[in-house]
Scaffold this motif. Structure first.
Motif, short mmCIF file in Angstrom:
data_model
loop_
_atom_site.label_atom_id
_atom_site.label_comp_id
_atom_site.label_asym_id
_atom_site.label_seq_id
_atom_site.Cartn_x
_atom_site.Cartn_y
_atom_site.Cartn_z
N VAL A 87 0.88 -1.18 0.00
CA VAL A 87 0.00 0.00 0.00
C VAL A 87 0.91 1.23 0.00
CG1 VAL A 87 -1.82 1.26 1.20
CG2 VAL A 87 -1.72 -1.24 1.37
N LEU A 88 0.75 2.07 -1.01
CA LEU A 88 1.60 3.26 -1.12
C LEU A 88 0.75 4.52 -0.96
CD1 LEU A 88 4.37 4.45 -1.77
CD2 LEU A 88 3.85 4.23 -4.19
N ILE A 89 1.13 5.35 0.00
CA ILE A 89 0.39 6.59 0.27
C ILE A 89 1.24 7.77 -0.17
CG2 ILE A 89 -0.68 7.99 2.09
CD1 ILE A 89 -0.92 5.36 3.74
N LEU A 90 0.68 8.63 -0.99
CA LEU A 90 1.42 9.81 -1.47
C LEU A 90 0.91 11.04 -0.73
CD1 LEU A 90 1.26 9.04 -5.30
CD2 LEU A 90 2.91 8.22 -3.59
N GLY A 91 1.75 11.63 0.10
CA GLY A 91 1.36 12.82 0.88
C GLY A 91 1.20 12.45 2.34
N GLY A 92 1.81 13.28 3.21
CA GLY A 92 1.74 13.00 4.65
C GLY A 92 1.07 14.13 5.40
N GLY A 93 0.06 14.75 4.79
CA GLY A 93 -0.71 15.79 5.49
C GLY A 93 -1.82 15.13 6.27
N PHE A 94 -2.89 15.88 6.54
CA PHE A 94 -4.02 15.31 7.28
C PHE A 94 -4.51 14.03 6.62
CE2 PHE A 94 -4.29 19.68 8.82
CZ PHE A 94 -4.53 19.45 10.17
N ALA A 95 -4.71 14.09 5.30
CA ALA A 95 -5.33 12.96 4.59
C ALA A 95 -4.40 11.74 4.57
CB ALA A 95 -5.69 13.39 3.16
N GLY A 96 -3.14 11.94 4.15
CA GLY A 96 -2.22 10.81 3.99
C GLY A 96 -1.80 10.22 5.34
N MET A 97 -1.43 11.09 6.29
CA MET A 97 -0.92 10.58 7.57
C MET A 97 -2.02 9.82 8.32
SD MET A 97 0.89 12.59 10.69
CE MET A 97 -0.62 13.24 11.36
N TYR A 98 -3.25 10.35 8.28
CA TYR A 98 -4.33 9.64 8.99
C TYR A 98 -4.71 8.35 8.28
CZ TYR A 98 -5.04 12.99 12.70
OH TYR A 98 -4.86 13.74 13.82
N THR A 99 -4.56 8.30 6.95
CA THR A 99 -4.83 7.02 6.26
C THR A 99 -3.84 5.98 6.76
OG1 THR A 99 -5.57 8.22 4.30
CG2 THR A 99 -5.06 5.90 3.99
N ALA A 100 -2.55 6.36 6.84
CA ALA A 100 -1.53 5.41 7.31
C ALA A 100 -1.83 4.98 8.75
CB ALA A 100 -0.15 6.06 7.23
N LYS A 101 -2.23 5.95 9.58
CA LYS A 101 -2.50 5.65 10.99
C LYS A 101 -3.65 4.63 11.12
CE LYS A 101 -3.00 8.44 15.15
NZ LYS A 101 -4.14 8.64 15.86
N HIS A 102 -4.72 4.86 10.36
CA HIS A 102 -5.86 3.92 10.42
C HIS A 102 -5.48 2.55 9.86
CE1 HIS A 102 -8.72 6.75 11.95
NE2 HIS A 102 -8.55 7.58 10.95
N LEU A 103 -4.70 2.55 8.77
CA LEU A 103 -4.30 1.27 8.18
C LEU A 103 -3.45 0.45 9.14
CD1 LEU A 103 -3.51 2.19 4.46
CD2 LEU A 103 -5.31 0.66 5.27
N GLU A 104 -2.58 1.14 9.89
CA GLU A 104 -1.74 0.42 10.86
C GLU A 104 -2.60 -0.28 11.90
OE1 GLU A 104 1.40 2.70 12.61
OE2 GLU A 104 2.23 3.29 10.67
N ARG A 105 -3.74 0.34 12.21
CA ARG A 105 -4.64 -0.24 13.21
C ARG A 105 -5.46 -1.39 12.61
NH1 ARG A 105 -9.58 1.16 14.20
NH2 ARG A 105 -9.44 3.01 12.91
N LEU A 106 -5.86 -1.21 11.32
CA LEU A 106 -6.78 -2.18 10.72
C LEU A 106 -6.08 -3.42 10.17
CD1 LEU A 106 -9.10 0.28 8.73
CD2 LEU A 106 -9.74 -1.08 10.72
N LEU A 107 -4.86 -3.24 9.64
CA LEU A 107 -4.20 -4.36 8.94
C LEU A 107 -3.06 -4.95 9.76
CD1 LEU A 107 -4.00 -2.84 5.36
CD2 LEU A 107 -5.45 -4.74 6.06
N GLN A 108 -2.89 -6.24 9.68
CA GLN A 108 -1.77 -6.91 10.34
C GLN A 108 -0.50 -6.71 9.50
OE1 GLN A 108 -2.03 -8.30 13.33
NE2 GLN A 108 -4.17 -7.63 13.23
N PRO A 109 0.68 -6.68 10.15
CA PRO A 109 1.92 -6.47 9.37
C PRO A 109 2.09 -7.50 8.26
CG PRO A 109 2.38 -6.34 11.73
CD PRO A 109 0.95 -6.74 11.60
N GLU A 110 1.59 -8.73 8.47
CA GLU A 110 1.79 -9.74 7.43
C GLU A 110 0.80 -9.60 6.27
OE1 GLU A 110 1.55 -10.25 10.60
OE2 GLU A 110 -0.30 -11.32 11.07
N GLU A 111 -0.21 -8.73 6.46
CA GLU A 111 -1.18 -8.51 5.38
C GLU A 111 -0.72 -7.45 4.39
OE1 GLU A 111 -5.69 -8.85 6.62
OE2 GLU A 111 -4.55 -7.81 8.16
N ALA A 112 -0.08 -6.41 4.90
CA ALA A 112 0.29 -5.31 4.02
C ALA A 112 1.52 -4.57 4.51
CB ALA A 112 -0.88 -4.33 3.92
N GLU A 113 2.27 -4.06 3.51
CA GLU A 113 3.42 -3.22 3.80
C GLU A 113 2.99 -1.80 3.44
OE1 GLU A 113 7.11 -4.66 1.86
OE2 GLU A 113 7.06 -2.65 0.98
N ILE A 114 3.03 -0.89 4.41
CA ILE A 114 2.53 0.47 4.16
C ILE A 114 3.71 1.41 3.97
CG2 ILE A 114 1.08 2.34 5.08
CD1 ILE A 114 -0.01 0.08 7.07
#
Ligand code: FAD
Length: 542
Positions: free
Chosen positions: A10-37
């Motif tokens: 999973v590749l996120i472009l931009g680390g503002g409100f939108a990008g950083m919070y997407t990464a934060k939620h994904l870290e909570r929702l997905l297991q490390p073995e499911e996805a590399e963020i």
């Protein structure tokens, strides 16, 4: 749907409100073995823009208004680089070179585009050179430094007309950001002026120009008029139904023809998307990426999502999503949920958030707020503004720092130290010891070099064998071919004696080439001659 053992990228472009919070939620929702963020951002921090105007007066410390992405999203792989190209067909993103001058290609399975907006001065003569944008931390620091510089100069200036220009400040744009910038700027300049003995009694002129018939179009009429009255009482001139059209180093020129002599112009309008998105061939709405209510990019459903200020979306109920931080944060939750659904095979959700309210600070214990239909203005709104934005700030330590900054700002006068740290040009000298490589064959052509002292050799690898092509010495140039043609280096340069070179980065080289055609011609001729000679294999093309 994810196959067992296949980790998705999973590749996120931009680390503002939108990008950083997407990464934060994904870290909570997905297991490390499911996805590399992975997350690509220009800086290793995220800017909390609603509080950025407070950096002008110093009521919030420079680094307290940002959140370190690595702390907020510890599981995501942060890539602090400039994004250069998005290839939707190949599912590959290219980022700029770093210390090692090679572009990096990042393949992805799922892509999130959250690049925010950028200031555009297109079609506005003189703005690029003379107007200051206000979007990120560097803009805020540059403006603060400039204001202090203007006051320092005004204090020693004997010419009354120039002194008046130095003490005139124009802000274009009467939306939230323009109003907040003007409120902070006006408070700051008026409060530190007393430290300058010669201009203490001089009048400061602050002009806010806005195209509508009232400022704060985002708010109801009565709150906007309240804000206008407050600013006017503090001495701000509000010019309505007009707009900034051009600028010189001496004045701001409005569309109506009115000219305001000034040395300070700040523009908070208009905004466009990042250049990399401008060249992206996909569905758009006024330049912004067009997404459906699942926030999926049209034509790339289930693979590419776009959110925040760079996207154009409608809620489930069909209302346009405004470009605000509160919407970007909620969109991030929806996107993270939908990526999880794409990986695990669940149900996608539509974006349904319609906004809780609007808040705008007028500085100096005053603000306007409209929350759940209730309108508040003045001191109560100011406390609400501070309380709500502080509670939303990501990270406990940053919250504490900001709280302390506010207490200090209440107890002591504003700081007026000017930080002299921004360099306009990156032309510099470099030294290499014998045997050290200046650049390698295959590197990105990011600079041109002029040999000041010493010697180097040009080596090209062919069929796995290094071949010595030439020796270069004092006064010779190299590296121009790759820069002029925007291609990779086709030879390696290695110092043969202690070597001193002048390094001209690509951007500075282009500026010089465009401003002084004769300078560019020298390098073009040299490149032509070298490429001719290289064909006969007697000279380098590096
Ligand atoms: C001065 C100001 C005050 C504001 N006040 C408020 C307010 O009070 N309330 C409110 O709700 N909203 C406010 N906003 C709007 C709000 O900040 C934005 O809507 C919000 O930041 C959008 O989030 P975003 O993630 O889409 O974009 P951004 O937060 O702008 O983030 C975009 C990110 O993309 C990165 N990026 C861009 N180009 C590249 C590239 N080429 N390569 C790598 N990375 C790149 C940037 O570094 C940045 O980190 C304000 C905005 C400003 C400018």
């Amino acid at each position: 749907m994810n196959m067992p053992g296949s980790k998705k990228k999973v590749l996120i472009l931009g680390g503002g409100f939108a990008g950083m919070y997407t990464a934060k939620h994904l870290e909570r929702l997905l297991q490390p073995e499911e996805a590399e963020i992975s997350l690509v951002n220009l800086e290793n921090y995220s800017v909390y823009q609603p509080m950025l105007p407070e950096v002008i007066s110093g009521s919030i410390g420079l680094t307290d208004v940002v959140s370190p992405i690595r702390r907020i999203c510890p599981r995501s792989h942060l890539i602090m680089r400039d994004l250069e190209e998005i290839d939707l067909a190949r599912k590959v993103v290219t980022v700029s070179p770093g210390f090692r001058p090679r572009r990096l290609e990042l393949p992805y399975d799922y892509l999130v585009v959250a690049l925010g907006g950028t200031t555009s001065f297109y079609g506005m003569p003189g703005m690029l050179e003379n107007a200051k944008p206000f979007r990120n931390l560097a803009d805020a620091v540059a403006l603060r430094n400039h204001l202090i510089h203007a006051l320092e100069e005004a204090d020693v200036e004997t010419d009354a007309a120039l002194r008046s220009k130095l003490l005139t400040f124009v802000v274009a744009g009467g939306g939230f950001s323009g109003v907040e910038v003007m409120a902070e700027l006006n408070d700051f300049v008026n409060s530190v002026k007393k430290n300058y003995s010669r201009i203490r009694k001089e009048k400061v002129r602050c002009v806010l120009v806005h195209s509508g018939d009232r400022i704060l179009p985002e708010m109801t009429q009565d709150l906007a008029l309240f804000a206008q009255r407050i600013l006017a009482r503090r001495g701000v001139e509000i010019v309505l139904k007009d707009r900034l059209a051009a600028a010189t180093s001496e004045k701001a020129i409005f569309k109506s023809g009115v000219e305001v002599p000034t040395k300070t112009i700040v523009s908070t309008v208009p905004s466009t998307v990042a250049p990399v998105l401008q060249k992206l061939d996909c569905a758009k709405d006024k330049g912004r990426l067009l997404v459906n209510s699942f926030l999926e990019l049209q034509g790339y459903e289930g693979t590419v999502w776009a959110l925040g200020d760079c996207s154009s979306a409608k809620t489930k109920a069909g209302n346009p999503v405004p470009p605000t931080a509160q919407h970007a944060i909620r969109e991030a939750k929806t996107v993270a949920h939908n990526i999880t659904a794409a990986i695990r095979g669940g149900t996608r959700s539509e974006f349904a958030f319609e906004g809780l309210g609007k808040l705008g600070s007028l500085g100096h214990f005053s603000a306007v707020a409209e929350i759940l239909g209730i309108r508040i203005s003045g001191v109560l709104a100011w406390f609400l503004w501070r309380g709500i934005y502080l509670s939303k700030f990501p990270g406990f330590s940053q919250k504490v720092r900001i709280g302390l900054d506010w207490v200090i700002a209440l107890l002591f006068p504003p700081d007026l130290v000017q930080l002299k740290m921004l360099r306009e040009s990156d032309i510099r000298r470099q030294h290499f010891e014998p045997g050290e490589v200046v650049f390698n064959q295959g590197d990105f052509g990011d600079s041109v070099y002029v040999i000041e002292k010493g010697a180097c050799e040009v080596i090209r690898e062919q069929d796995g064998q290094p071949r010595h092509l030439a020796d270069l010495g004092g006064g010779d140039y190299f590296g121009e071919m790759a820069v002029l043609a925007d291609v990779s280096r086709n030879a390696t340069i290695r110092a043969t004696t202690p070597l001193d070179v002048l390094l001209i980065p690509k951007d500075d080289f282009s500026t010089l080439k465009n401003a002084v055609p004769a300078f560019g011609d020298v390098f073009k001729e040299l490149a032509k001659a070298r490429s001719g000679m290289a064909k006969s294999e007697s000279r380098p093309e590096a």
